[in-house]
Design an enzyme around this catalytic site. Structure first.
Site, PDB file in Angstrom:
ATOM      1  N   ARG A   8       0.811  -1.215   0.000  1.00 57.32           N
ATOM      2  CA  ARG A   8       0.000   0.000   0.000  1.00 57.32           C
ATOM      3  C   ARG A   8       0.842   1.261   0.000  1.00 57.32           C
ATOM      4  O   ARG A   8       0.556   2.230  -0.680  1.00 57.32           O
ATOM      5  CB  ARG A   8      -0.873   0.011   1.255  1.00 57.32           C
ATOM      6  CG  ARG A   8      -2.335   0.033   0.943  1.00 57.32           C
ATOM      7  CD  ARG A   8      -3.138   0.295   2.196  1.00 57.32           C
ATOM      8  NE  ARG A   8      -3.136   1.694   2.571  1.00 57.32           N
ATOM      9  CZ  ARG A   8      -3.535   2.671   1.796  1.00 57.32           C
ATOM     10  NH1 ARG A   8      -3.968   2.427   0.589  1.00 57.32           N
ATOM     11  NH2 ARG A   8      -3.499   3.922   2.202  1.00 57.32           N
ATOM     12  N   HIS A  30      -4.848  -6.672  -3.657  1.00 54.31           N
ATOM     13  CA  HIS A  30      -5.844  -6.924  -2.601  1.00 54.31           C
ATOM     14  C   HIS A  30      -5.903  -8.388  -2.197  1.00 54.31           C
ATOM     15  O   HIS A  30      -6.572  -8.725  -1.226  1.00 54.31           O
ATOM     16  CB  HIS A  30      -7.228  -6.467  -3.074  1.00 54.31           C
ATOM     17  CG  HIS A  30      -7.415  -4.988  -2.973  1.00 54.31           C
ATOM     18  ND1 HIS A  30      -8.516  -4.340  -3.471  1.00 54.31           N
ATOM     19  CD2 HIS A  30      -6.634  -4.037  -2.430  1.00 54.31           C
ATOM     20  CE1 HIS A  30      -8.412  -3.036  -3.229  1.00 54.31           C
ATOM     21  NE2 HIS A  30      -7.264  -2.833  -2.610  1.00 54.31           N
ATOM     22  N   ASN A  48      -5.419   9.226   3.723  1.00 55.47           N
ATOM     23  CA  ASN A  48      -4.282   8.312   3.747  1.00 55.47           C
ATOM     24  C   ASN A  48      -4.699   6.863   3.987  1.00 55.47           C
ATOM     25  O   ASN A  48      -3.948   5.948   3.761  1.00 55.47           O
ATOM     26  CB  ASN A  48      -3.259   8.743   4.801  1.00 55.47           C
ATOM     27  CG  ASN A  48      -3.835   8.713   6.210  1.00 55.47           C
ATOM     28  OD1 ASN A  48      -4.896   8.157   6.462  1.00 55.47           O
ATOM     29  ND2 ASN A  48      -3.110   9.312   7.142  1.00 55.47           N
ATOM     30  N   HIS A 107       0.807   4.142  -2.841  1.00 52.30           N
ATOM     31  CA  HIS A 107       0.499   5.510  -2.437  1.00 52.30           C
ATOM     32  C   HIS A 107       1.658   6.433  -2.812  1.00 52.30           C
ATOM     33  O   HIS A 107       1.454   7.507  -3.369  1.00 52.30           O
ATOM     34  CB  HIS A 107       0.228   5.547  -0.930  1.00 52.30           C
ATOM     35  CG  HIS A 107      -0.071   6.913  -0.403  1.00 52.30           C
ATOM     36  ND1 HIS A 107      -1.204   7.216   0.296  1.00 52.30           N
ATOM     37  CD2 HIS A 107       0.632   8.064  -0.474  1.00 52.30           C
ATOM     38  CE1 HIS A 107      -1.196   8.496   0.616  1.00 52.30           C
ATOM     39  NE2 HIS A 107      -0.087   9.026   0.180  1.00 52.30           N
TER      40      HIS A 107
HETATM   41  C1  LIG Z   1      -4.099   9.153   8.562  1.00 51.56           C
HETATM   42  O1  LIG Z   1      -2.902   9.009   9.280  1.00 51.56           O
HETATM   43  C2  LIG Z   1      -2.942   9.443  10.605  1.00 51.56           C
HETATM   44  C3  LIG Z   1      -1.578   9.283  11.238  1.00 51.56           C
HETATM   45  O2  LIG Z   1      -0.597   8.933  10.347  1.00 51.56           O
HETATM   46  C4  LIG Z   1      -4.000   8.662  11.378  1.00 51.56           C
HETATM   47  O3  LIG Z   1      -4.073   9.111  12.715  1.00 51.56           O
HETATM   48  C5  LIG Z   1      -5.353   8.844  10.702  1.00 51.56           C
HETATM   49  O4  LIG Z   1      -6.318   8.061  11.327  1.00 51.56           O
HETATM   50  C6  LIG Z   1      -5.246   8.441   9.234  1.00 51.56           C
HETATM   51  N1  LIG Z   1      -6.478   8.741   8.531  1.00 51.56           N
HETATM   52  C7  LIG Z   1      -7.269   7.786   8.027  1.00 51.56           C
HETATM   53  C8  LIG Z   1      -8.491   8.255   7.323  1.00 51.56           C
HETATM   54  O5  LIG Z   1      -7.034   6.620   8.112  1.00 51.56           O
END
Ligand SMILES: *[C@@H]1O[C@H](CO)[C@@H](O)[C@H](O)[C@H]1NC(C)=O
Ligand SMILES: *[C@@H]1O[C@H](CO)[C@@H](O)[C@H](O)[C@H]1NC(C)=O
Length: 329
Positions: free
Chosen positions: A63, A197, A95, A67
């Site tokens: 992943r 996946h 993310n 990304h």
């Molecule tokens: C994105 O990354 C941050 C820390 O790296 C994390 O706390 C957060 O939950 C993540 N967002 C998603 C939508 O997964």
């Protein structure tokens, strides 16, 4: 499955971005032949150790690589930690929780390389990630492929560059094709890379709509296999913690194999973005071919990974070799 709490979610959210189209300098598989001849073996050893400790390393690393390449090119920009002055790529809300085990394996491999005097600060973090990704595929039983090297690490990483570039779990083939085409990847590449996946995890939150409130006439997405829909409802009861993790490949979740395509034929694609590869007439022949012929899939996956690994790379005098993969020099 709750133990996979840390897990990366969702689709291998690939991302796209504004990549300067100046990628002419060539990568080569023997780029470190004289500067760090042990690079491949060193990275592989670290990956194998890490995978033995945590299986999640496998989907997490895959992943992370996707990304990285789709957002600003394969330049390790995804590894940069945010600072008070800069919210980095990895902390964009889209993310989809890039799991720490992917970061960790790169950091450990970098440390192992830096312990070899000739390799110290010679190998880019972007190349380490590319090698580690191939090695996790192999660790899960996938076929090896040569990894081109010579990428340099990027000098920019911003959360803002992520927006709109990661495919989502509800994307259709048109949307997926468009995102991939921006990175010079074909529909066939897209189908091959989606098969990552085969070893992924997802959070229940990403499938609730397909199993409880699909649309006004169907509470369950009718393209879902009925028994599989029941299994999903059992694994992800209404009101369960939406972060509970489930396998994306319900049949062979720890093997990198072509079962992913057989699952799609059987209505067992977890995300809409998986299942549409079969329901859409344009990509179905590819799914059928690779469900039948795993060697053809292996070859296509290797080709697609090589093309992915060329996206937006910085070479020559662009970028640099980061001393710490998580921070700019
Ligand atoms: C994105 O990354 C941050 C820390 O790296 C994390 O706390 C957060 O939950 C993540 N967002 C998603 C939508 O997964
Ligand atoms: C719900 O989805 C099904 C399958 O895609 C479709 O046939 C049906 O028309 C949809 N219903 C509504 C109200 O959109």
């Amino acid at each position: 499955m709750a133990r996979f709490g840390m897990v990366l979610a969702v689709a291998l959210c690939l991302t796209i971005s504004v990549i300067p189209d100046t990628t002419t300098a060539q990568l080569k598989t023997d780029f470190y032949k004289s500067s760090c001849p042990n690079v491949e073996r060193t990275v592989r050893t670290v990956v194998q150790q890490k995978v033995k400790q945590t299986f999640v390393t496998i989907p997490a690393t895959l992943r992370l690589f996707f990304h990285d390449c789709f957002v600003n090119g394969c330049d390790a920009s995804v590894l940069i930690q945010s600072t008070p002055d800069n919210k980095a790529e990895k902390d964009h809300p889209d993310n989809v929780s890039l799991a720490g085990d992917g970061f960790d394996v790169v950091i450990k491999a970098k440390k192992a390389l830096d312990a070899i005097p000739s390799c110290r600060n010679k190998v880019s973090c972007a190349d380490i990630l590319a090698l580690a990704t191939r090695d996790v595929v192999v660790a899960a039983g996938g076929k090896s492929y040569p990894v081109e090297l010579g990428r340099r690490d990027g000098l920019v990483s911003t959360a803002a560059s992520v927006h709109g570039n990661l495919p989502g779990p509800n994307d259709n083939v048109d949307k997926l094709n468009k995102l991939f085409a921006k990175n010079k990847l074909t529909q066939e590449d897209m189908v091959a890379l989606s098969a990552a996946h085969t070893v992924g995890f997802a959070h229940c939150s990403k499938v609730f709509n397909r199993i409880y409130n699909f649309n006004r006439t169907h509470s369950v997405d009718p393209t879902l296999n009925k028994a599989y829909a029941k299994d999903l409802q059992a694994a992800c009861p209404k009101n369960v913690d939406p972060r509970i993790a489930i396998n994306i490949d319900p049949v062979s979740p720890r093997k990198f194999d072509n079962i992913y395509f057989k699952n799609l034929q059987n209505g067992k694609g977890l995300f809409t973005s998986d299942q549409v590869l079969y329901t859409d007439r344009r990509s179905r022949p590819t799914v059928d071919a690779w469900a039948k012929n795993s060697a053809a899939f292996d070859a296509a996956f290797g080709r697609a990974m090589t093309k992915l690994g060329r996206v937006g790379v910085k070479t020559g005098r662009n970028g640099n070799i980061r001393r710490d993969c998580g921070a700019f020099n």
